[in-house]
Motif scaffolding. Structure first.
Motif, PDB file in Angstrom:
ATOM      1  N   PRO A 159       0.833  -1.205   0.000  1.00 54.19           N
ATOM      2  CA  PRO A 159       0.000   0.000   0.000  1.00 54.19           C
ATOM      3  C   PRO A 159       0.871   1.260   0.000  1.00 54.19           C
ATOM      4  CG  PRO A 159       0.094  -0.961   2.199  1.00 54.19           C
ATOM      5  CD  PRO A 159       0.846  -1.888   1.309  1.00 54.19           C
ATOM      6  N   THR A 177       1.617   5.148   1.382  1.00 50.40           N
ATOM      7  CA  THR A 177       1.489   5.729   2.717  1.00 50.40           C
ATOM      8  C   THR A 177       0.218   6.560   2.768  1.00 50.40           C
ATOM      9  OG1 THR A 177       2.622   7.764   2.106  1.00 50.40           O
ATOM     10  CG2 THR A 177       3.979   5.924   2.917  1.00 50.40           C
ATOM     11  N   ALA A 178      -0.202   6.839   3.990  1.00 51.85           N
ATOM     12  CA  ALA A 178      -1.406   7.650   4.155  1.00 51.85           C
ATOM     13  C   ALA A 178      -1.216   9.004   3.466  1.00 51.85           C
ATOM     14  CB  ALA A 178      -1.720   7.836   5.630  1.00 51.85           C
ATOM     15  N   SER A 224      -1.456   8.734  -0.266  1.00 54.76           N
ATOM     16  CA  SER A 224      -2.833   8.510  -0.677  1.00 54.76           C
ATOM     17  C   SER A 224      -3.624   9.795  -0.636  1.00 54.76           C
ATOM     18  CB  SER A 224      -3.496   7.472   0.229  1.00 54.76           C
ATOM     19  OG  SER A 224      -2.769   6.276   0.201  1.00 54.76           O
ATOM     20  N   GLU A 240      -7.368   8.960   9.093  1.00 53.92           N
ATOM     21  CA  GLU A 240      -6.515   8.097   8.260  1.00 53.92           C
ATOM     22  C   GLU A 240      -7.296   7.319   7.228  1.00 53.92           C
ATOM     23  OE1 GLU A 240      -2.409   7.280   9.465  1.00 53.92           O
ATOM     24  OE2 GLU A 240      -3.648   5.463   9.433  1.00 53.92           O
ATOM     25  N   PRO A 241      -6.692   7.105   6.056  1.00 54.04           N
ATOM     26  CA  PRO A 241      -7.345   6.199   5.099  1.00 54.04           C
ATOM     27  C   PRO A 241      -7.259   4.756   5.610  1.00 54.04           C
ATOM     28  CG  PRO A 241      -5.537   7.422   4.062  1.00 54.04           C
ATOM     29  CD  PRO A 241      -5.447   7.668   5.510  1.00 54.04           C
ATOM     30  N   GLN A 301      -8.196   1.857   1.089  1.00 59.26           N
ATOM     31  CA  GLN A 301      -8.117   3.218   0.574  1.00 59.26           C
ATOM     32  C   GLN A 301      -6.671   3.617   0.307  1.00 59.26           C
ATOM     33  OE1 GLN A 301     -10.238   5.245   3.662  1.00 59.26           O
ATOM     34  NE2 GLN A 301     -12.243   4.645   2.867  1.00 59.26           N
ATOM     35  N   ARG A 302      -5.758   2.984   1.043  1.00 57.85           N
ATOM     36  CA  ARG A 302      -4.350   3.321   0.838  1.00 57.85           C
ATOM     37  C   ARG A 302      -3.796   2.747  -0.459  1.00 57.85           C
ATOM     38  NH1 ARG A 302      -1.544   1.750   6.140  1.00 57.85           N
ATOM     39  NH2 ARG A 302       0.321   2.072   4.873  1.00 57.85           N
ATOM     40  N   TYR A 303      -4.579   2.001  -1.146  1.00 56.95           N
ATOM     41  CA  TYR A 303      -4.187   1.584  -2.498  1.00 56.95           C
ATOM     42  C   TYR A 303      -4.990   2.397  -3.514  1.00 56.95           C
ATOM     43  CZ  TYR A 303      -2.401  -2.806  -0.483  1.00 56.95           C
ATOM     44  OH  TYR A 303      -1.726  -3.764   0.235  1.00 56.95           O
ATOM     45  N   LYS A 306      -4.698   6.441  -4.876  1.00 56.35           N
ATOM     46  CA  LYS A 306      -3.675   6.748  -5.848  1.00 56.35           C
ATOM     47  C   LYS A 306      -3.881   5.987  -7.155  1.00 56.35           C
ATOM     48  CE  LYS A 306       1.161   8.048  -5.591  1.00 56.35           C
ATOM     49  NZ  LYS A 306       1.525   7.717  -6.941  1.00 56.35           N
ATOM     50  N   SER A 325     -13.401   3.997  -0.847  1.00 61.21           N
ATOM     51  CA  SER A 325     -12.121   3.776  -1.515  1.00 61.21           C
ATOM     52  C   SER A 325     -12.291   4.021  -3.004  1.00 61.21           C
ATOM     53  CB  SER A 325     -11.592   2.374  -1.253  1.00 61.21           C
ATOM     54  OG  SER A 325     -12.471   1.415  -1.777  1.00 61.21           O
TER      55      SER A 325
END
Lengths: 893, 253
Positions: A8, A10-11, A14, A32-33, A37-39, A42, A63
């Motif tokens: 993933p 980073t927050a 993202s 925080e995501p 969502q951290r994928y 972006k 997401s």
């Protein structure tokens, strides 16, 4: 390329990929995501196709949406945001769509509140079968930027010229609850809609698939993205966050001894267990597997305990929109103690704080069990809690092993049905309405959809012929034809003034859930049952409905007639329903468990002597006890499983398992039939094929009819009194099984079964041969009802390759049965890896109880129909002769 | 395959849903429902067109086997549930032409059912004899069955209309629904025969399962259906199943 994206971002990375306004709102609200969502933030920004699997509450929907909102916000800032649809979000269930819509509007409002400069507002709109007409018209004039809809509605919108115009700028397509679509015809239908959309608007779009549990993930990804052209699949990244939520679950047995408890005791205990759990929690979601099961649970809970309409409600597809919305609202508010659903509430992002999920009876797959339990626990960090309450002895073992498998993260696999001709028929009609197509042009477009990538040209052409009414004479073609097909020019296009409406009103792949009305012979209505249930009833069978035992007399069209049978014992178990099949993988796990557990019991001498007491005091814990203790099951379940196995061992000395098929030769309780019970632990789809092949072999060799019953853990072949195979003959039968050409044998003989007739009917409906809505009127099921066997025979007179017939065979051989695994099992037998043993019992053994109790699921009629009728005549006259004798005797002759 | 004699002069041929009356040199059939597929297509079910073809084949076999010179259609040439359809006209014309030209039938007699009035206009052009509800031909009284027969003469009555069938289950619980002829005596001692439907798609009504008294007034008032004998047909054969009453609540499985 289909590949997993492992690391993933980073927050910070993202969040940075989001538009500043969106970012600020998100950061303020959520800090925080979440992992998915951290994928996605972006990757979607980079316009990559994505498949994301993650549990409820993990921010799955956001997401996808945050990246979309971000892009739209950028457009708004550049003053380029128009009244067009940029994103289509699809989910299979209306309940979910209402929810998503509500949840989109919240961020939309809040984001704009903090913006001081005047910006065009991003809009969202919902369009499903429930949307009122005036809202639909409004949407035509003012299309939303984000459209929330269902697969069926999408297929309709493709055919609406004005709407299609509004979809020209679509950049994102989000498909939610993908796992619900991948392995059935509904998903197949959607995949064609998606390719049609791309073709119609002249460009592709970013595809994002969201799902809970899905396996294998690559299959889901391929389904989502399809093919760019004949050779190349489109690219897709897979993000697997399936296991990121904490879950607690347990299989519960309502009574201490499931084997010897009466149906009544089990029934009472189920309800008291339900009441117990419901009172301990704030809001409980209860899943049954059928619509009638849902009604029955609500009815009983209200009758037996203090529940009423304000504390408990039913939710299923046959209820009206208002009722469903009402229940969803109550759930969101948290005012219901319990909601009971068949499957309609299985999906969704958020229906309030469900803190507990109960499943009555087996959910039949690990994925589904996890999916349903995962509905509880509101936010990502909550623990999801669920119980599975088992309803019979086989349920018991199945659910225990299933939840154990869930602990070990063993998922069952699913596959998309390939080249379904009936679904294609619907879309061809739809396509013909939009423009004139070249035959080859359409063929290529269709093949871009993953489930149609290997569609044969001749099957496609046969379908065009069928749809253009070539199976009737010229004078009837005006009425029959749904498309205009020009063979010389090799084009097809629209035909018939009524066709447009036919297409709109008959879209769908789920056969109409047929409710059979149950009436007394005096025409008093009692309740309703499922068609599947009716097909198993014979005159004289007793079943319970609305709390009363009823004797089945006969049925006419869609009504079943009964007479009250007070005090009589039901011959059909109450919780019976024809469910989805158990997966092969899970069946093997259950078989494996049986092998291990029974071996341990045997080693300890259980079974050889009288049943030992379950709880041994002091001493070290016996191994069988540790095995049971390691499984997520309650004490009742443990004692019932123990008793179940111990009794089987005491009775036969053997417990069938994945490496040992037990063939039990026995007689039915009335002593009229000879039964061969195959304890074959490979799941229904394999057993369906095995039972039929063996049934055909027996039937052909002895020239007799054969009745079969098929379940996940075995099947029964029933023959008349005179056909009594001995051990040697059974062994020969098994040897023949290993030498037979399974494909050919099944293909040649499926015709002689009831399943063929039923599936043909469903296929005919999907292929628009039997409409449920015509000329603006709903055709009552009663009017639709012409005996399937006559329609099938008539179709065969046209050609055995008539597309609907071909599709029926395909569906049976590929979707219903699992031929590759069946061959695997047979090969295992030939190699000696799977052994089989024939035993004979006077009274059916405990493990065969359920297989026999639920009656015959299907028949294989003997090849020689004339002989069948002659035998029938002989049997009847013989019985009447006896009746005459006994009547005479009564009269004192 | 021997024809099954119901009694002297009246036969069922090769398990076909037609009656052969020797003294009249006539083949009797009923409930043709010509144009059925067209009518059903109006209701959104698009069946392959096989009914008329099938009827022609049956009559061809029957005429070839018996050398019959007349065909008597005992009502329900068309369906009861629709207004007249152009398909029904067309199929009816084709039907009559086929009988005349291919089967060389000399006389075609039609007894109208309640909804067959459209035939009247074709009486002369097609040269067919048409009767209203009932017809006394020699000693045989033909009536469709929707109404009570008014004529008190004739020693043998023949009717259609109810699509008789017998529902049976064998020892394995396999269901079979067989079209049948019913043969018996009325309360006034006259003979009566009920002929099964010819329509390819007619499943029939299980007279041994349901209460059929309401289906035709003659069952309510003039006879006891349980005392009638059922002759079932299938796969080219006829089976004598005896009294309908004995076929009720018969559990072999």
């Amino acid at each position: 390329m289909i590949e997993f994206y492992k690391e993933p971002f980073t927050a910070q990375q993202s969040l940075e990929s989001l538009n500043p306004f969106v970012r600020n709102w998100f950061a303020a609200k959520y800090k925080e995501p979440t992992p998915p969502q951290r994928y996605s933030f972006k990757l979607i920004r980079e316009k990559k196709n994505l498949l994301i699997t993650a549990p409820t509450g993990s921010g799955k929907t956001f997401s996808a949406f945050m990246a979309v909102l971000s892009d739209l916000m950028n457009l708004a800032i550049e003053n380029k945001l128009e009244e067009k649809i940029y994103c289509i979000y699809i989910s299979p269930l209306k309940a979910l769509n209402n929810d998503v819509y509500r949840n989109l509007n919240v961020p939309l409002e809040e984001i704009y509140k903090d913006i001081s400069i005047p910006l065009t507002k991003i809009t969202a709109g919902i369009r499903t079968g429930d949307t009122p007409t005036k809202d639909r018209q409004k949407m035509l004039a003012h299309p939303p930027n984000i459209l929330v809809t269902t697969p069926e509605s999408l297929a309709i919108l493709l055919n609406s010229p004005r709407f299609a115009e509004n979809m020209k700028e679509v950049r994102y397509l989000i498909v939610d609850e993908l796992h619900e679509l991948v392995n059935n015809k509904r998903g197949v239908h959607l995949s064609l809609s998606i390719e049609r959309l791309a073709e119609q608007i002249g460009h592709d779009f970013v595809r994002v698939g969201l799902g809970a549990t899905l396996h294998p993930l690559e299959e889901g990804a391929k389904y989502l993205v399809g093919y760019k052209d004949e050779q190349t699949p489109r690219d897709c990244y897979i993000i697997d966050a399936t296991w990121d939520k904490k879950m607690e679950y347990i299989a519960m047995c309502p009574v201490t001894d499931m084997i010897n408890a009466s149906d009544e005791l089990i029934e009472n205990s189920i309800y008291s267990t339900l009441d117990g759990i419901i009172s301990k929690n704030t809001t409980t979601l209860i899943f049954t597997n059928t619509r009638s099961g849902t009604e029955r649970v609500v009815y009983n809970l209200m009758k037996r305990y203090k529940y009423d309409e304000s504390s408990i409600a039913a939710h299923h597809g046959s209820l009206s929109r208002e009722v469903r919305l009402g229940v969803e609202e109550l759930l969101k508010k948290g005012s219901l103690k319990a909601a009971v659903s068949s499957t309609s509430l299985e999906l969704g992002i958020d229906i309030g704080s469900i803190d507990n999920v109960i499943q009555i009876g087996s959910p039949k797959s690990v994925s589904r069990a996890i999916q349903r339990i995962g509905r509880s626990g509101h936010s990502f960090n909550d623990i999801a809690k669920g119980e599975v309450i088992v309803t019979n002895r086989d349920d018991l073992v199945e659910c225990s092993v299933m939840l154990d498998a869930a602990k070990k993260r063993h998922l069952d696999s699913a596959m998309a049905p390939q080249n379904a001709l009936d679904v294609l028929a619907q879309h061809l009609v739809g396509m013909s309405q939009v423009k004139k197509w070249g035959v080859d042009e359409a063929y290529l477009t269709i093949r871009k959809a993953y489930p149609y990538h290997t569609l044969e040209k001749q099957d496609y052409m046969a379908l065009l012929e069928y749809l253009s009414g070539m199976y009737v004479g010229l004078e009837s073609r005006r009425v029959y034809a749904k498309i205009w097909y020009d063979e010389k020019e090799k084009t097809f296009g629209r035909r018939g003034k009524l066709t447009r409406l036919i297409y709109f009103m008959n879209i769908g792949t789920i056969p109409d859930e047929v409710a059979i009305d149950v009436m007394t012979t005096e025409n008093k209505w009692i309740g309703s049952i499922e068609e599947e249930f009716l097909s198993r009833l014979k005159p004289g069978d007793v079943f319970v409905l609305a709390g009363k035992p009823l004797r089945y007399e006969f049925s006419r069209v869609m009504k079943a007639y009964v007479t009250p049978a007070p005090g009589q014992i039901p011959t059909i178990p109450p919780w019976f329903s024809e469910q989805l099949p158990l997966s092969y993988e899970l069946a093997l796990e259950i078989g494996n468990f049986r092998g291990r557990f029974s071996k341990v019991l045997k080693d300890e001498g259980v079974g050889k002597r009288k049943l030992t007491i379950f709880k041994k005091k002091g001493k070290k814990v016996p191994e069988w006890r540790s095995i049971l203790d390691s499984m997520p099951i309650d004490e009742n379940a443990k004692s019932s499983i123990y008793t179940y196995f111990a009794e089987q061992l005491a009775y036969t000395g053997i417990v069938p398992n994945d490496k040992l098929m037990l063939i039990e030769k026995t007689k039915d309780p009335e002593n009229v039939k000879n039964l061969l019970v195959f304890h074959s632990l490979y799941g229904r789809r394999v057993n369906d094929a095995l039972s039929r092949i063996l049934g055909i072999l027996v039937g052909d060799f002895y020239q007799t009819d054969v009745a079969i019953n098929i379940a996940d853990n075995g099947f029964v072949i029933a023959t008349g009194e005179e056909i009594d195979l001995d051990k040697k003959e059974i062994e020969n039968l098994m040897k023949e099984l290993q030498e037979v050409d399974t494909n050919r044998m099944l293909k040649e003989n499926i015709r002689r079964t009831e399943m063929m007739k039923r599936r043909f009917r469903y296929s005919a409906a999907r292929s628009l041969m039997i409409l449920r809505n015509y000329k603006g009127k709903k055709i009552s099921v009663r009017k639709q009802q012409i005996n399937s066997q006559f329609i099938l025979k008539a179709a065969e007179e046209i050609s055995p390759n008539f597309p609907i017939i071909k599709e029926t065979y395909r569906e049976i051989m590929e979707d219903v049965m699992d031929l590759p695994r069946t061959k695997e099992v047979i090969k295992g037998m030939a190699k000696g890896e799977i052994k089989y043993k024939v035993i004979e019992t006077d009274v059916p053994s405990p493990f065969s109880h359920n297989l026999i109790a639920t009656g015959a699921a299907d028949v294989i009629m003997m090849k020689d129909r004339r002989r069948h009728l002659r035998e029938l005549h002989k049997l009847v006259m013989k019985k009447i002769g006896k009746k005459v004798e006994s009547d005479d005797a009564k009269k004192g002759n | 395959m021997n024809p099954m004699m119901l009694r002297k002069g009246i036969e069922i041929i090769d398990g076909l849903p037609v009656l052969y009356i020797k003294p009249l040199s006539a083949i009797v059939c009923t409930d043709l429902h010509l144009g059925y597929e067209g009518v059903v297509a109006d209701r959104g079910t698009f069946l392959p067109k096989v009914n008329l073809k099938n009827i022609k084949e049956i009559l061809k076999k029957a005429v070839e086997k018996t050398g019959a010179e007349q065909i008597i259609v005992d009502g329900d040439i068309k369906n009861e549930f629709s207004k007249v359809h152009v398909e029904e006209f067309n199929e009816f014309r084709e039907f009559v032409n086929y009988l005349r030209k291919e089967l060389k039938i000399k006389k075609i007699i039609l007894i109208k059912g309640n909804h067959d009035n459209f035939i009247d206009q074709l009486k002369r052009p097609l040269d067919i004899v048409v009767y209203g509800q009932e017809a006394l031909i020699s000693d045989f009284l033909f009536f469709h069955g929707e109404e009570l027969p008014k004529n008190k003469e004739g020693s043998t009555l023949i009717m259609g209309h109810i699509h008789p069938a017998i529902t049976l289950y064998n020892n394995l619980g396999i269901k079979e629904k067989l079209r049948c002829f019913l043969y018996g005596k009325m309360k006034d001692k006259r003979e009566i025969i009920v002929v099964p439907a010819m329509n390819y798609f007619a499943e029939g009504v299980g007279v041994n399962m349901e209460n059929v008294k309401e289906m035709a007034p003659v069952f309510k008032k003039m006879l006891d259906i349980d005392r009638m004998k059922a002759f079932c047909i299938g796969e080219g054969e006829t089976f004598d199943y005896g009294e309908v009453g004995k076929l009720r609540k018969l559990n072999i499985y």
